[in-house]
Design a protein around this motif. Structure first.
Motif, PDB file in Angstrom:
ATOM      1  N   VAL A  69       7.483  -9.708  10.655  1.00 24.56           N
ATOM      2  CA  VAL A  69       7.325  -9.390   9.235  1.00 24.56           C
ATOM      3  C   VAL A  69       5.921  -9.748   8.760  1.00 24.56           C
ATOM      4  CG1 VAL A  69       8.096  -9.946   6.896  1.00 24.56           C
ATOM      5  CG2 VAL A  69       9.777  -9.581   8.704  1.00 24.56           C
ATOM      6  N   GLY A  70       5.418 -10.910   9.172  1.00 19.07           N
ATOM      7  CA  GLY A  70       4.093 -11.326   8.740  1.00 19.07           C
ATOM      8  C   GLY A  70       3.002 -10.377   9.197  1.00 19.07           C
ATOM      9  N   GLU A  71       3.020 -10.001  10.473  1.00 16.43           N
ATOM     10  CA  GLU A  71       1.968  -9.140  11.011  1.00 16.43           C
ATOM     11  C   GLU A  71       2.109  -7.702  10.502  1.00 16.43           C
ATOM     12  OE1 GLU A  71       1.842  -9.517  15.240  1.00 16.43           O
ATOM     13  OE2 GLU A  71       1.163 -11.607  15.176  1.00 16.43           O
ATOM     14  N   THR A  72       3.326  -7.216  10.405  1.00 15.99           N
ATOM     15  CA  THR A  72       3.522  -5.846   9.938  1.00 15.99           C
ATOM     16  C   THR A  72       3.156  -5.718   8.469  1.00 15.99           C
ATOM     17  OG1 THR A  72       5.301  -5.549  11.548  1.00 15.99           O
ATOM     18  CG2 THR A  72       5.191  -3.965   9.738  1.00 15.99           C
ATOM     19  N   SER A  73       3.549  -6.704   7.670  1.00 12.67           N
ATOM     20  CA  SER A  73       3.175  -6.692   6.262  1.00 12.67           C
ATOM     21  C   SER A  73       1.664  -6.704   6.086  1.00 12.67           C
ATOM     22  CB  SER A  73       3.803  -7.894   5.545  1.00 12.67           C
ATOM     23  OG  SER A  73       3.335  -8.003   4.224  1.00 12.67           O
ATOM     24  N   ALA A  74       0.989  -7.558   6.840  1.00 14.52           N
ATOM     25  CA  ALA A  74      -0.470  -7.649   6.734  1.00 14.52           C
ATOM     26  C   ALA A  74      -1.128  -6.331   7.107  1.00 14.52           C
ATOM     27  CB  ALA A  74      -0.984  -8.781   7.614  1.00 14.52           C
ATOM     28  N   ALA A  75      -0.645  -5.692   8.178  1.00 16.38           N
ATOM     29  CA  ALA A  75      -1.234  -4.435   8.624  1.00 16.38           C
ATOM     30  C   ALA A  75      -1.015  -3.323   7.602  1.00 16.38           C
ATOM     31  CB  ALA A  75      -0.647  -4.039   9.974  1.00 16.38           C
ATOM     32  N   LEU A  76       0.193  -3.239   7.045  1.00 16.68           N
ATOM     33  CA  LEU A  76       0.484  -2.188   6.065  1.00 16.68           C
ATOM     34  C   LEU A  76      -0.285  -2.401   4.769  1.00 16.68           C
ATOM     35  CD1 LEU A  76       4.332  -1.824   6.640  1.00 16.68           C
ATOM     36  CD2 LEU A  76       2.585  -0.107   7.177  1.00 16.68           C
ATOM     37  N   ARG A  77      -0.397  -3.641   4.331  1.00 22.31           N
ATOM     38  CA  ARG A  77      -1.137  -3.897   3.092  1.00 22.31           C
ATOM     39  C   ARG A  77      -2.625  -3.601   3.267  1.00 22.31           C
ATOM     40  NH1 ARG A  77       2.414  -5.371  -0.506  1.00 22.31           N
ATOM     41  NH2 ARG A  77       4.009  -6.993  -0.153  1.00 22.31           N
ATOM     42  N   ALA A  78      -3.158  -3.878   4.460  1.00 22.91           N
ATOM     43  CA  ALA A  78      -4.560  -3.559   4.709  1.00 22.91           C
ATOM     44  C   ALA A  78      -4.796  -2.053   4.738  1.00 22.91           C
ATOM     45  CB  ALA A  78      -5.008  -4.184   6.030  1.00 22.91           C
ATOM     46  N   ALA A  79      -3.850  -1.324   5.317  1.00 18.12           N
ATOM     47  CA  ALA A  79      -4.009   0.123   5.450  1.00 18.12           C
ATOM     48  C   ALA A  79      -3.664   0.870   4.174  1.00 18.12           C
ATOM     49  CB  ALA A  79      -3.120   0.625   6.589  1.00 18.12           C
ATOM     50  N   LEU A  80      -2.717   0.332   3.405  1.00 23.04           N
ATOM     51  CA  LEU A  80      -2.202   1.050   2.232  1.00 23.04           C
ATOM     52  C   LEU A  80      -2.144   0.124   1.030  1.00 23.04           C
ATOM     53  CD1 LEU A  80       0.688   2.702   4.223  1.00 23.04           C
ATOM     54  CD2 LEU A  80      -1.179   3.993   3.169  1.00 23.04           C
ATOM     55  N   PRO A  81      -3.291  -0.325   0.547  1.00 22.80           N
ATOM     56  CA  PRO A  81      -3.271  -1.236  -0.606  1.00 22.80           C
ATOM     57  C   PRO A  81      -2.592  -0.585  -1.804  1.00 22.80           C
ATOM     58  CG  PRO A  81      -5.487  -0.364  -0.202  1.00 22.80           C
ATOM     59  CD  PRO A  81      -4.661   0.018   0.976  1.00 22.80           C
ATOM     60  N   GLY A  82      -1.746  -1.356  -2.456  1.00 22.57           N
ATOM     61  CA  GLY A  82      -1.047  -0.845  -3.629  1.00 22.57           C
ATOM     62  C   GLY A  82       0.335  -0.310  -3.354  1.00 22.57           C
ATOM     63  N   LYS A  83       0.650  -0.007  -2.099  1.00 21.71           N
ATOM     64  CA  LYS A  83       1.992   0.477  -1.771  1.00 21.71           C
ATOM     65  C   LYS A  83       2.957  -0.707  -1.653  1.00 21.71           C
ATOM     66  CE  LYS A  83       0.780   4.833  -1.316  1.00 21.71           C
ATOM     67  NZ  LYS A  83       1.227   5.870  -2.277  1.00 21.71           N
ATOM     68  N   LYS A  84       4.186  -0.511  -2.079  1.00 22.28           N
ATOM     69  CA  LYS A  84       5.196  -1.552  -1.999  1.00 22.28           C
ATOM     70  C   LYS A  84       5.827  -1.572  -0.601  1.00 22.28           C
ATOM     71  CE  LYS A  84       6.307  -1.395  -6.925  1.00 22.28           C
ATOM     72  NZ  LYS A  84       5.719  -2.729  -7.192  1.00 22.28           N
TER      73      LYS A  84
END
Length: 420
Positions: free
Chosen positions: A207-222
Protein backbone atom coordinates in the motif's frame (compact mmCIF):
# COMPACT_ATOMS: atom_id res chain seq x y z
CA UNK A 1 -19.71 42.45 21.59
CA UNK A 2 -22.52 42.27 24.13
CA UNK A 3 -22.50 40.13 27.24
CA UNK A 4 -25.33 38.06 25.76
CA UNK A 5 -23.25 37.24 22.65
CA UNK A 6 -20.16 36.31 24.64
CA UNK A 7 -22.20 34.16 27.00
CA UNK A 8 -23.78 32.38 24.03
CA UNK A 9 -20.34 31.78 22.52
CA UNK A 10 -19.10 30.39 25.81
CA UNK A 11 -22.00 27.97 26.01
CA UNK A 12 -21.40 26.85 22.45
CA UNK A 13 -17.75 26.13 23.22
CA UNK A 14 -18.78 24.23 26.32
CA UNK A 15 -20.98 21.93 24.30
CA UNK A 16 -18.01 20.92 22.16
CA UNK A 17 -16.90 18.59 24.94
CA UNK A 18 -18.71 15.60 23.38
CA UNK A 19 -16.27 12.70 22.97
CA UNK A 20 -16.33 9.01 22.03
CA UNK A 21 -14.31 7.02 24.62
CA UNK A 22 -12.65 3.71 23.88
CA UNK A 23 -15.00 1.89 26.20
CA UNK A 24 -18.44 2.41 27.68
CA UNK A 25 -16.87 2.31 31.17
CA UNK A 26 -14.80 5.45 30.56
CA UNK A 27 -17.08 8.07 32.12
CA UNK A 28 -16.19 11.78 32.08
CA UNK A 29 -15.29 13.61 35.27
CA UNK A 30 -17.59 16.56 34.40
CA UNK A 31 -20.62 14.98 32.72
CA UNK A 32 -23.26 17.01 30.92
CA UNK A 33 -26.71 15.94 29.78
CA UNK A 34 -27.36 14.39 26.37
CA UNK A 35 -30.77 14.12 24.69
CA UNK A 36 -32.74 10.85 24.86
CA UNK A 37 -31.79 8.35 22.17
CA UNK A 38 -28.11 9.35 22.02
CA UNK A 39 -25.98 6.23 21.19
CA UNK A 40 -24.43 4.63 24.27
CA UNK A 41 -20.86 5.08 23.03
CA UNK A 42 -21.20 8.89 23.09
CA UNK A 43 -20.53 10.70 26.37
CA UNK A 44 -20.37 14.41 27.11
CA UNK A 45 -18.14 16.49 29.35
CA UNK A 46 -18.19 20.25 29.95
CA UNK A 47 -15.16 22.22 28.82
CA UNK A 48 -16.85 25.07 30.69
CA UNK A 49 -20.11 24.76 32.56
CA UNK A 50 -22.78 27.44 32.00
CA UNK A 51 -21.72 29.06 35.30
CA UNK A 52 -18.07 29.07 34.25
CA UNK A 53 -18.99 30.49 30.83
CA UNK A 54 -20.83 33.34 32.58
CA UNK A 55 -17.76 34.02 34.75
CA UNK A 56 -15.56 34.15 31.64
CA UNK A 57 -17.93 36.69 30.06
CA UNK A 58 -17.92 38.78 33.22
CA UNK A 59 -14.11 38.78 33.28
CA UNK A 60 -13.85 40.23 29.79
CA UNK A 61 -16.78 42.65 30.04
CA UNK A 62 -16.29 43.86 33.63
CA UNK A 63 -15.25 47.47 34.25
CA UNK A 64 -16.56 48.53 30.83
CA UNK A 65 -14.46 45.85 29.10
CA UNK A 66 -11.12 47.09 30.44
CA UNK A 67 -9.58 43.60 30.19
CA UNK A 68 -10.47 43.52 26.50
CA UNK A 69 -8.97 46.99 26.05
CA UNK A 70 -5.76 45.98 27.84
CA UNK A 71 -5.41 42.74 25.87
CA UNK A 72 -3.12 42.92 22.86
CA UNK A 73 -1.91 40.40 20.27
CA UNK A 74 1.16 38.38 21.10
CA UNK A 75 4.10 40.02 19.29
CA UNK A 76 5.21 38.06 16.28
CA UNK A 77 8.75 37.43 15.03
CA UNK A 78 9.64 39.37 11.90
CA UNK A 79 12.68 38.87 9.69
CA UNK A 80 13.62 40.16 6.26
CA UNK A 81 16.54 37.72 6.00
CA UNK A 82 19.13 40.55 5.97
CA UNK A 83 20.99 39.41 9.07
CA UNK A 84 19.93 36.02 10.36
CA UNK A 85 19.36 33.70 7.40
CA UNK A 86 21.85 30.87 7.07
CA UNK A 87 24.01 30.87 3.93
CA UNK A 88 22.77 28.40 1.37
CA UNK A 89 19.25 28.23 2.84
CA UNK A 90 16.26 27.69 0.59
CA UNK A 91 14.74 30.72 -1.15
CA UNK A 92 16.33 33.72 -2.80
CA UNK A 93 16.90 35.85 0.32
CA UNK A 94 14.39 38.49 -0.80
CA UNK A 95 11.06 39.46 0.79
CA UNK A 96 7.94 38.59 -1.20
CA UNK A 97 4.32 39.67 -0.98
CA UNK A 98 1.48 37.29 -0.16
CA UNK A 99 0.65 35.15 -3.16
CA UNK A 100 4.12 35.39 -4.70
CA UNK A 101 5.84 32.09 -5.53
CA UNK A 102 8.33 30.88 -2.94
CA UNK A 103 11.15 30.88 -5.49
CA UNK A 104 11.51 32.33 -9.01
CA UNK A 105 10.18 30.17 -11.86
CA UNK A 106 12.54 27.36 -12.76
CA UNK A 107 13.97 26.95 -9.26
CA UNK A 108 11.83 23.96 -8.25
CA UNK A 109 12.64 20.57 -6.81
CA UNK A 110 13.16 17.62 -9.10
CA UNK A 111 9.92 15.77 -9.88
CA UNK A 112 9.30 12.65 -7.77
CA UNK A 113 10.86 9.39 -8.85
CA UNK A 114 9.13 6.05 -9.32
CA UNK A 115 9.32 3.75 -6.30
CA UNK A 116 11.72 1.35 -7.98
CA UNK A 117 14.19 4.20 -8.55
CA UNK A 118 14.99 3.00 -12.07
CA UNK A 119 12.17 4.21 -14.28
CA UNK A 120 12.72 7.95 -14.24
CA UNK A 121 9.82 10.20 -13.35
CA UNK A 122 6.39 8.71 -12.85
CA UNK A 123 4.50 11.17 -15.06
CA UNK A 124 2.17 9.38 -17.44
CA UNK A 125 3.31 9.36 -21.07
CA UNK A 126 1.09 11.80 -23.04
CA UNK A 127 1.08 9.38 -25.98
CA UNK A 128 -0.28 6.65 -23.70
CA UNK A 129 -3.02 9.00 -22.47
CA UNK A 130 -4.07 9.77 -26.06
CA UNK A 131 -4.05 6.08 -26.93
CA UNK A 132 -6.15 5.25 -23.87
CA UNK A 133 -8.68 7.93 -24.81
CA UNK A 134 -9.23 6.25 -28.17
CA UNK A 135 -9.54 2.76 -26.66
CA UNK A 136 -12.82 1.01 -25.83
CA UNK A 137 -12.28 1.73 -22.14
CA UNK A 138 -11.51 5.36 -22.87
CA UNK A 139 -14.75 5.69 -24.80
CA UNK A 140 -16.60 4.03 -21.91
CA UNK A 141 -15.17 6.63 -19.53
CA UNK A 142 -16.44 9.33 -21.85
CA UNK A 143 -19.88 7.72 -21.91
CA UNK A 144 -20.00 7.58 -18.09
CA UNK A 145 -19.18 11.27 -17.87
CA UNK A 146 -21.86 12.11 -20.44
CA UNK A 147 -24.44 10.53 -18.13
CA UNK A 148 -23.33 12.72 -15.23
CA UNK A 149 -21.67 9.98 -13.18
CA UNK A 150 -18.31 10.17 -11.45
CA UNK A 151 -15.79 7.59 -12.63
CA UNK A 152 -13.32 5.51 -10.63
CA UNK A 153 -10.86 3.14 -12.30
CA UNK A 154 -11.18 -0.20 -10.48
CA UNK A 155 -8.10 -2.39 -10.84
CA UNK A 156 -5.84 -4.79 -8.93
CA UNK A 157 -2.17 -3.84 -8.61
CA UNK A 158 -1.09 -6.31 -5.91
CA UNK A 159 0.00 -8.91 -8.47
CA UNK A 160 1.97 -6.30 -10.44
CA UNK A 161 3.64 -5.02 -7.28
CA UNK A 162 4.54 -8.54 -6.19
CA UNK A 163 6.03 -9.28 -9.60
CA UNK A 164 8.16 -6.11 -9.50
CA UNK A 165 6.16 -4.48 -12.31
CA UNK A 166 4.50 -1.65 -10.40
CA UNK A 167 6.00 1.12 -12.54
CA UNK A 168 4.62 -0.41 -15.74
CA UNK A 169 1.22 -0.98 -14.13
CA UNK A 170 1.06 2.63 -12.96
CA UNK A 171 1.69 3.78 -16.53
CA UNK A 172 -1.00 1.45 -17.89
CA UNK A 173 -3.69 2.28 -15.37
CA UNK A 174 -2.62 5.90 -15.10
CA UNK A 175 -3.28 6.50 -18.79
CA UNK A 176 -6.95 5.67 -18.16
CA UNK A 177 -7.11 7.54 -14.86
CA UNK A 178 -5.78 10.68 -16.59
CA UNK A 179 -8.92 10.88 -18.75
CA UNK A 180 -11.40 13.71 -18.08
CA UNK A 181 -14.10 12.72 -15.59
CA UNK A 182 -12.01 10.20 -13.64
CA UNK A 183 -11.79 11.14 -9.97
CA UNK A 184 -9.57 8.33 -8.72
CA UNK A 185 -8.30 4.75 -8.72
CA UNK A 186 -9.28 1.82 -6.54
CA UNK A 187 -6.03 -0.09 -6.76
CA UNK A 188 -6.84 -3.22 -4.74
CA UNK A 189 -9.82 -5.29 -3.57
CA UNK A 190 -10.24 -7.92 -0.85
CA UNK A 191 -6.91 -6.76 0.54
CA UNK A 192 -5.78 -9.15 3.27
CA UNK A 193 -8.73 -11.46 2.62
CA UNK A 194 -7.47 -13.02 -0.58
CA UNK A 195 -4.17 -14.87 -0.63
CA UNK A 196 -2.14 -12.50 -2.82
CA UNK A 197 -0.16 -10.98 0.08
CA UNK A 198 0.87 -13.17 2.99
CA UNK A 199 1.86 -10.90 5.89
CA UNK A 200 0.86 -7.58 7.43
CA UNK A 201 4.31 -6.22 6.61
CA UNK A 202 3.85 -7.16 2.95
CA UNK A 203 0.42 -5.51 2.86
CA UNK A 204 1.75 -2.30 4.41
CA UNK A 205 4.69 -2.18 2.01
CA UNK A 206 2.41 -2.76 -0.99
CA UNK A 207 0.00 0.00 0.00
CA UNK A 208 2.79 2.43 0.88
CA UNK A 209 4.75 1.96 -2.35
CA UNK A 210 1.71 1.79 -4.62
CA UNK A 211 0.17 4.89 -3.07
CA UNK A 212 3.42 6.81 -3.46
CA UNK A 213 3.78 5.78 -7.10
CA UNK A 214 0.19 6.68 -8.01
CA UNK A 215 0.31 10.03 -6.23
CA UNK A 216 3.55 10.91 -8.01
CA UNK A 217 2.12 9.95 -11.40
CA UNK A 218 -1.40 11.31 -10.90
CA UNK A 219 -1.36 14.22 -8.46
CA UNK A 220 -4.85 15.18 -7.39
CA UNK A 221 -6.47 11.82 -8.09
CA UNK A 222 -8.08 10.01 -5.16
CA UNK A 223 -6.94 6.54 -4.10
CA UNK A 224 -9.17 3.78 -2.74
CA UNK A 225 -8.82 0.26 -1.36
CA UNK A 226 -11.40 -2.43 -0.56
CA UNK A 227 -11.40 -5.12 2.12
CA UNK A 228 -13.58 -6.89 4.69
CA UNK A 229 -13.07 -6.53 8.46
CA UNK A 230 -15.19 -9.23 10.17
CA UNK A 231 -13.98 -8.47 13.70
CA UNK A 232 -15.82 -5.13 13.61
CA UNK A 233 -19.16 -6.98 13.67
CA UNK A 234 -18.54 -8.78 16.95
CA UNK A 235 -19.79 -6.01 19.19
CA UNK A 236 -19.16 -6.86 22.86
CA UNK A 237 -18.44 -10.56 22.25
CA UNK A 238 -14.79 -11.10 23.17
CA UNK A 239 -14.98 -14.74 22.06
CA UNK A 240 -16.12 -13.63 18.60
CA UNK A 241 -13.29 -11.10 18.39
CA UNK A 242 -10.71 -13.67 19.47
CA UNK A 243 -11.89 -16.35 17.03
CA UNK A 244 -12.18 -14.00 14.03
CA UNK A 245 -8.77 -12.49 14.76
CA UNK A 246 -7.30 -16.00 14.58
CA UNK A 247 -9.29 -16.82 11.45
CA UNK A 248 -8.33 -13.59 9.65
CA UNK A 249 -4.95 -12.50 11.05
CA UNK A 250 -4.33 -10.00 8.24
CA UNK A 251 -7.66 -8.21 8.63
CA UNK A 252 -6.67 -6.03 11.57
CA UNK A 253 -8.70 -2.78 11.64
CA UNK A 254 -5.67 -0.88 12.97
CA UNK A 255 -3.72 -1.75 9.83
CA UNK A 256 -6.35 -0.26 7.54
CA UNK A 257 -6.99 2.68 9.83
CA UNK A 258 -3.29 3.45 9.47
CA UNK A 259 -3.61 3.68 5.70
CA UNK A 260 -6.28 6.34 6.20
CA UNK A 261 -4.50 8.30 8.93
CA UNK A 262 -1.23 8.37 6.97
CA UNK A 263 -3.00 9.63 3.87
CA UNK A 264 -2.04 6.59 1.79
CA UNK A 265 -5.65 6.07 0.73
CA UNK A 266 -8.57 8.48 0.55
CA UNK A 267 -11.34 5.91 0.57
CA UNK A 268 -11.78 2.57 2.32
CA UNK A 269 -14.50 0.21 1.09
CA UNK A 270 -15.83 -2.34 3.60
CA UNK A 271 -17.54 -5.40 2.14
CA UNK A 272 -20.74 -6.61 3.79
CA UNK A 273 -20.93 -10.00 2.07
CA UNK A 274 -20.05 -11.87 5.27
CA UNK A 275 -22.77 -10.42 7.49
CA UNK A 276 -25.35 -13.19 7.05
CA UNK A 277 -23.05 -16.14 7.81
CA UNK A 278 -19.96 -15.14 9.77
CA UNK A 279 -21.50 -14.62 13.21
CA UNK A 280 -23.97 -17.50 13.61
CA UNK A 281 -21.75 -19.28 16.16
CA UNK A 282 -22.24 -16.35 18.55
CA UNK A 283 -25.94 -15.77 17.80
CA UNK A 284 -25.25 -12.39 16.23
CA UNK A 285 -27.79 -11.55 13.54
CA UNK A 286 -26.73 -9.83 10.31
CA UNK A 287 -28.46 -6.57 11.27
CA UNK A 288 -26.72 -6.55 14.66
CA UNK A 289 -23.34 -7.33 13.10
CA UNK A 290 -23.78 -4.45 10.65
CA UNK A 291 -24.80 -2.10 13.47
CA UNK A 292 -21.75 -3.18 15.48
CA UNK A 293 -19.49 -2.57 12.48
CA UNK A 294 -20.65 1.00 11.92
CA UNK A 295 -20.51 1.83 15.63
CA UNK A 296 -16.85 0.71 15.61
CA UNK A 297 -16.12 2.74 12.48
CA UNK A 298 -17.61 5.86 14.04
CA UNK A 299 -15.76 5.31 17.30
CA UNK A 300 -12.47 5.02 15.39
CA UNK A 301 -13.21 8.36 13.64
CA UNK A 302 -12.03 7.01 10.30
CA UNK A 303 -14.27 9.49 8.52
CA UNK A 304 -12.01 12.27 9.84
CA UNK A 305 -9.21 10.88 7.64
CA UNK A 306 -11.07 9.70 4.56
CA UNK A 307 -14.23 8.41 2.92
CA UNK A 308 -15.78 5.13 4.12
CA UNK A 309 -17.90 3.11 1.69
CA UNK A 310 -20.09 0.07 2.30
CA UNK A 311 -20.05 -2.57 -0.46
CA UNK A 312 -22.70 -5.22 -1.08
CA UNK A 313 -23.95 -7.70 -3.69
CA UNK A 314 -27.03 -8.69 -1.69
CA UNK A 315 -29.50 -7.51 -4.37
CA UNK A 316 -28.09 -9.73 -7.14
CA UNK A 317 -29.31 -13.26 -7.87
CA UNK A 318 -28.69 -15.88 -10.59
CA UNK A 319 -30.38 -14.56 -13.71
CA UNK A 320 -31.92 -11.54 -11.99
CA UNK A 321 -33.33 -10.37 -8.68
CA UNK A 322 -36.48 -12.28 -7.78
CA UNK A 323 -37.44 -10.10 -4.82
CA UNK A 324 -40.97 -8.82 -4.49
CA UNK A 325 -41.50 -5.11 -3.96
CA UNK A 326 -41.77 -5.58 -0.17
CA UNK A 327 -38.73 -7.85 -0.03
CA UNK A 328 -36.71 -5.41 -2.12
CA UNK A 329 -37.74 -2.54 0.14
CA UNK A 330 -36.55 -4.43 3.22
CA UNK A 331 -33.25 -5.47 1.61
CA UNK A 332 -32.57 -1.91 0.48
CA UNK A 333 -33.47 -0.56 3.92
CA UNK A 334 -31.15 -3.06 5.64
CA UNK A 335 -28.14 -2.86 3.35
CA UNK A 336 -28.32 0.58 1.69
CA UNK A 337 -30.28 2.94 3.90
CA UNK A 338 -29.01 1.60 7.25
CA UNK A 339 -25.27 2.20 6.56
CA UNK A 340 -26.01 5.76 5.39
CA UNK A 341 -28.25 6.51 8.36
CA UNK A 342 -25.59 5.14 10.71
CA UNK A 343 -23.51 8.17 9.68
CA UNK A 344 -20.38 6.07 9.24
CA UNK A 345 -20.53 5.05 5.56
CA UNK A 346 -20.65 8.05 3.23
CA UNK A 347 -21.54 5.95 0.19
CA UNK A 348 -22.74 2.47 -0.76
CA UNK A 349 -21.29 0.44 -3.63
CA UNK A 350 -23.83 -2.05 -5.00
CA UNK A 351 -22.94 -4.83 -7.40
CA UNK A 352 -25.53 -4.99 -10.16
CA UNK A 353 -23.98 -7.71 -12.33
CA UNK A 354 -21.24 -10.33 -11.84
CA UNK A 355 -20.33 -13.73 -13.22
CA UNK A 356 -19.60 -16.79 -11.06
CA UNK A 357 -16.85 -19.28 -11.83
CA UNK A 358 -19.35 -21.69 -13.38
CA UNK A 359 -20.47 -19.01 -15.83
CA UNK A 360 -23.73 -18.13 -14.07
CA UNK A 361 -24.51 -14.42 -14.37
CA UNK A 362 -25.90 -12.77 -11.23
CA UNK A 363 -27.90 -9.62 -11.84
CA UNK A 364 -30.17 -7.07 -10.22
CA UNK A 365 -31.91 -6.16 -13.47
CA UNK A 366 -33.38 -8.80 -15.71
CA UNK A 367 -31.70 -10.04 -18.88
CA UNK A 368 -31.06 -7.27 -21.40
CA UNK A 369 -31.71 -4.67 -18.69
CA UNK A 370 -35.33 -5.67 -18.08
CA UNK A 371 -36.94 -3.77 -15.20
CA UNK A 372 -38.13 -5.55 -12.07
CA UNK A 373 -39.38 -4.76 -8.56
CA UNK A 374 -35.89 -4.38 -7.11
CA UNK A 375 -34.84 -1.85 -9.71
CA UNK A 376 -38.07 0.05 -9.22
CA UNK A 377 -37.35 0.40 -5.51
CA UNK A 378 -33.76 1.48 -6.18
CA UNK A 379 -35.02 4.25 -8.45
CA UNK A 380 -36.85 5.72 -5.47
CA UNK A 381 -33.51 6.58 -3.82
CA UNK A 382 -33.04 9.69 -5.94
CA UNK A 383 -32.31 11.80 -2.84
CA UNK A 384 -29.13 9.79 -2.15
CA UNK A 385 -28.16 9.07 -5.77
CA UNK A 386 -24.76 10.82 -5.43
CA UNK A 387 -23.97 8.40 -2.57
CA UNK A 388 -24.76 5.29 -4.61
CA UNK A 389 -22.15 3.61 -6.80
CA UNK A 390 -21.87 0.42 -8.81
CA UNK A 391 -19.14 -1.62 -10.49
CA UNK A 392 -19.18 -2.03 -14.25
CA UNK A 393 -17.00 -4.22 -16.48
CA UNK A 394 -17.02 -2.96 -20.08
CA UNK A 395 -15.51 -6.29 -21.18
CA UNK A 396 -18.78 -8.09 -20.34
CA UNK A 397 -21.65 -5.75 -21.26
CA UNK A 398 -25.28 -6.73 -20.85
CA UNK A 399 -26.25 -4.93 -24.07
CA UNK A 400 -23.45 -2.49 -24.90
CA UNK A 401 -21.53 0.00 -22.76
CA UNK A 402 -23.50 3.08 -23.79
CA UNK A 403 -26.89 1.40 -23.23
CA UNK A 404 -25.81 -0.24 -19.98
CA UNK A 405 -24.46 2.99 -18.51
CA UNK A 406 -27.55 4.95 -19.46
CA UNK A 407 -29.61 2.45 -17.48
CA UNK A 408 -27.25 2.47 -14.49
CA UNK A 409 -27.41 6.27 -14.40
CA UNK A 410 -31.08 5.98 -13.39
CA UNK A 411 -29.94 4.91 -9.90
CA UNK A 412 -26.22 5.56 -9.46
CA UNK A 413 -24.15 8.71 -9.22
CA UNK A 414 -20.77 6.95 -9.42
CA UNK A 415 -19.27 4.04 -11.35
CA UNK A 416 -16.20 1.91 -10.62
CA UNK A 417 -15.00 0.95 -14.07
CA UNK A 418 -13.16 -2.38 -14.14
CA UNK A 419 -9.73 -2.37 -15.77
CA UNK A 420 -7.12 -5.11 -16.03
Amino acid sequence: MTKRKILTAGLALALLGIVAPTSAQAQPARPCDLPPGTPSYVVCTWLATPEEAAAIADFWLGNDGQNLIDASPYPGVMSDCTTDCAPGAEGDGQPHDDGDPDVPPGEVDDPPKCVDGTSGTCAIDPAAIAKAAASAQGQTIKSVAEHGMRVWIDTELADDWKAGKLAEAVQRVGALAAQPGVVGIRFTSQLGYNQTLATTEEIEKFVGETSAALRAALPGKKLAAHTVLPVLGCGSSDVCKSELTKKYPLLNPDTFGGFLSRGQIDQLGLDNGHLATEYTAWNIEAADAQRNQWIEVRAKAWDSYGHIAAEDAVLTAPGSSQLTEDQATKAITDRVVAPLQADAAESVVLWTRWQAGDGTVHRVLGEKLADNATWGQLRKLAAVKPRLATIYDPATPEVDAATDLKKLAEVFGQVYLRSE
